[in-house]
Design an enzyme around this catalytic site. Sequence first.
Site, PDB file in Angstrom:
ATOM      1  N   HIS A 226      -6.042 -22.024   9.879  1.00  0.00           N
ATOM      2  CA  HIS A 226      -7.388 -22.407   9.444  1.00  0.00           C
ATOM      3  C   HIS A 226      -8.098 -21.243   8.750  1.00  0.00           C
ATOM      4  O   HIS A 226      -8.694 -21.413   7.690  1.00  0.00           O
ATOM      5  CB  HIS A 226      -8.248 -22.916  10.612  1.00  0.00           C
ATOM      6  CG  HIS A 226      -9.692 -22.989  10.236  1.00  0.00           C
ATOM      7  ND1 HIS A 226     -10.221 -24.048   9.540  1.00  0.00           N
ATOM      8  CD2 HIS A 226     -10.689 -22.067  10.354  1.00  0.00           C
ATOM      9  CE1 HIS A 226     -11.495 -23.781   9.261  1.00  0.00           C
ATOM     10  NE2 HIS A 226     -11.801 -22.591   9.749  1.00  0.00           N
TER      11      HIS A 226
ATOM     12  N   ASP B 189       0.864  -1.186   0.000  1.00  0.00           N
ATOM     13  CA  ASP B 189       0.000   0.000   0.000  1.00  0.00           C
ATOM     14  C   ASP B 189       0.900   1.236   0.000  1.00  0.00           C
ATOM     15  O   ASP B 189       2.121   1.116   0.081  1.00  0.00           O
ATOM     16  CB  ASP B 189      -0.981  -0.034   1.177  1.00  0.00           C
ATOM     17  CG  ASP B 189      -0.298   0.009   2.533  1.00  0.00           C
ATOM     18  OD1 ASP B 189       0.933   0.223   2.595  1.00  0.00           O
ATOM     19  OD2 ASP B 189      -0.994  -0.163   3.541  1.00  0.00           O
TER      20      ASP B 189
ATOM     21  N   CYS C 123      -7.427 -28.280   6.176  1.00  0.00           N
ATOM     22  CA  CYS C 123      -6.253 -27.580   6.717  1.00  0.00           C
ATOM     23  C   CYS C 123      -5.624 -28.398   7.843  1.00  0.00           C
ATOM     24  O   CYS C 123      -6.281 -29.238   8.457  1.00  0.00           O
ATOM     25  CB  CYS C 123      -6.634 -26.174   7.199  1.00  0.00           C
ATOM     26  SG  CYS C 123      -7.223 -26.082   8.905  1.00  0.00           S
TER      27      CYS C 123
ATOM     28  N   CYS D 268     -12.936 -29.517   6.452  1.00  0.00           N
ATOM     29  CA  CYS D 268     -11.809 -28.643   6.103  1.00  0.00           C
ATOM     30  C   CYS D 268     -10.528 -29.472   6.045  1.00  0.00           C
ATOM     31  O   CYS D 268     -10.269 -30.292   6.922  1.00  0.00           O
ATOM     32  CB  CYS D 268     -11.681 -27.530   7.134  1.00  0.00           C
ATOM     33  SG  CYS D 268     -10.283 -26.426   6.825  1.00  0.00           S
TER      34      CYS D 268
ATOM     35  N   ASP E 253      -7.771  -7.556   0.191  1.00  0.00           N
ATOM     36  CA  ASP E 253      -6.864  -7.880   1.286  1.00  0.00           C
ATOM     37  C   ASP E 253      -7.575  -7.553   2.576  1.00  0.00           C
ATOM     38  O   ASP E 253      -8.445  -6.679   2.598  1.00  0.00           O
ATOM     39  CB  ASP E 253      -5.593  -7.022   1.226  1.00  0.00           C
ATOM     40  CG  ASP E 253      -5.865  -5.601   1.698  1.00  0.00           C
ATOM     41  OD1 ASP E 253      -6.404  -4.807   0.911  1.00  0.00           O
ATOM     42  OD2 ASP E 253      -5.594  -5.302   2.862  1.00  0.00           O
TER      43      ASP E 253
ATOM     44  N   CYS F  21      -7.600 -28.466  11.230  1.00  0.00           N
ATOM     45  CA  CYS F  21      -8.782 -29.326  11.290  1.00  0.00           C
ATOM     46  C   CYS F  21      -8.413 -30.803  11.141  1.00  0.00           C
ATOM     47  O   CYS F  21      -9.125 -31.671  11.642  1.00  0.00           O
ATOM     48  CB  CYS F  21      -9.788 -28.907  10.221  1.00  0.00           C
ATOM     49  SG  CYS F  21     -10.475 -27.264  10.547  1.00  0.00           S
TER      50      CYS F  21
HETATM   51 ZN   LIG Z   1      -9.533 -25.914   8.927  1.00  0.00          ZN
END
Ligand SMILES: [Zn+2]
Length: 375
Positions: A335, A92, A306, A304, A266, A309
Amino acid sequence: MTRFSFSLTATDGAARTGVISTPRGDIRTPAFMPVGTAATVKAMMPDSVRATGADILLGNTYHLMLRPGAERIARLGGLHKFMNWDRPILTDSGGFQVMSLAELRKLTEKGVTFRSHIDGSKHELTPERSMEIQKLLGSDIVMCFDECPALPADDKRVAESMRLSMRWAQRSRDAFGDRPGHALFGIMQGGVTEHLRAESAEALTVIGFDGYAVGGLAVGEGQEAMFGVLDYAPAMLPTDKPRYLMGVGKPDDIVGAVKRGIDMMDCVLPSRSGRTGQAWTRRGQVNIKNARHADDPRPLDEDCSCPTCQGYSRAYLHHVFRAQEMISGMLLTWHNLHYYQEIMQGMRDAIAQGRFADWEVDFHRQREMGDIEKL
Ligand SMILES: [Zn+2]
């Protein structure tokens, strides 16, 4: 050498999907950019950020110019090498954060003088200095230096501010010069007033930029007013350039923005929430602090993929948050960033296949169900 370019591959209503190509790699759009304020996405290793699916990060000029300093980062080989992230970085201009964080600001036609919120030292930011700092950092996508009034503000104040930003946009363009492989984005202002947005879009288009941001939103106007502007503002900008909505937002803000023709966003929200015990899932927000999770062996989201999880229960996440263990912020941030990138991939696929409307209905339906039933 790859030059900076943007190609649209599909549209569905106003929603678009495509690819921004840069010498440091491609950015799939719509893209969500995690925020690496102080040359780090807090609580995440760069490889982990990449593993969530992020193609590009955002760095903050204001923070980096104050600490450790742009000249120092340049001497150390630039921001990519310094933070060990070799893919694209957008920075930015520093303008927004000077207005929100710095002390004793003085705004003139030339620029802004202010005192650092860290040590009180005196600094100046102008369009020319902002371009110089972003070049020293080695930013791939550079943002014009602009000014933005907090909303609500009257039309006269918004118009004066917008016209100053347009003069600064020309100075930013002149100072940026010709840098193959690097992009300069203009920033549309004009608050929530349609004719001021149109005037700003026209001024920017005449100057000519590699991409265009819709600025001055997500500054307290509320989602309805923001979507109201996004109903007309993106279409005022050139179709063949990326459109970036700065500082947005919550999952439903992001989906609503993409629906209205935004390509890039963002926000600190997924990483910041992760450090305060908040998780975002397909079923809405989860506050891991709540006692209901203390004995719950289930993951945040059973579907999920990730690492959080896959490996950890709500009970564990609850415990490490309560015990103020660092892994708490790490696991929740991972996550949250993974979930945000999953939304983006879902939207990219849906737009490509012409089923964005159905995807959106399903997105809202799952959120309305709320978190899974208590055990
Ligand atoms: Zn997750």
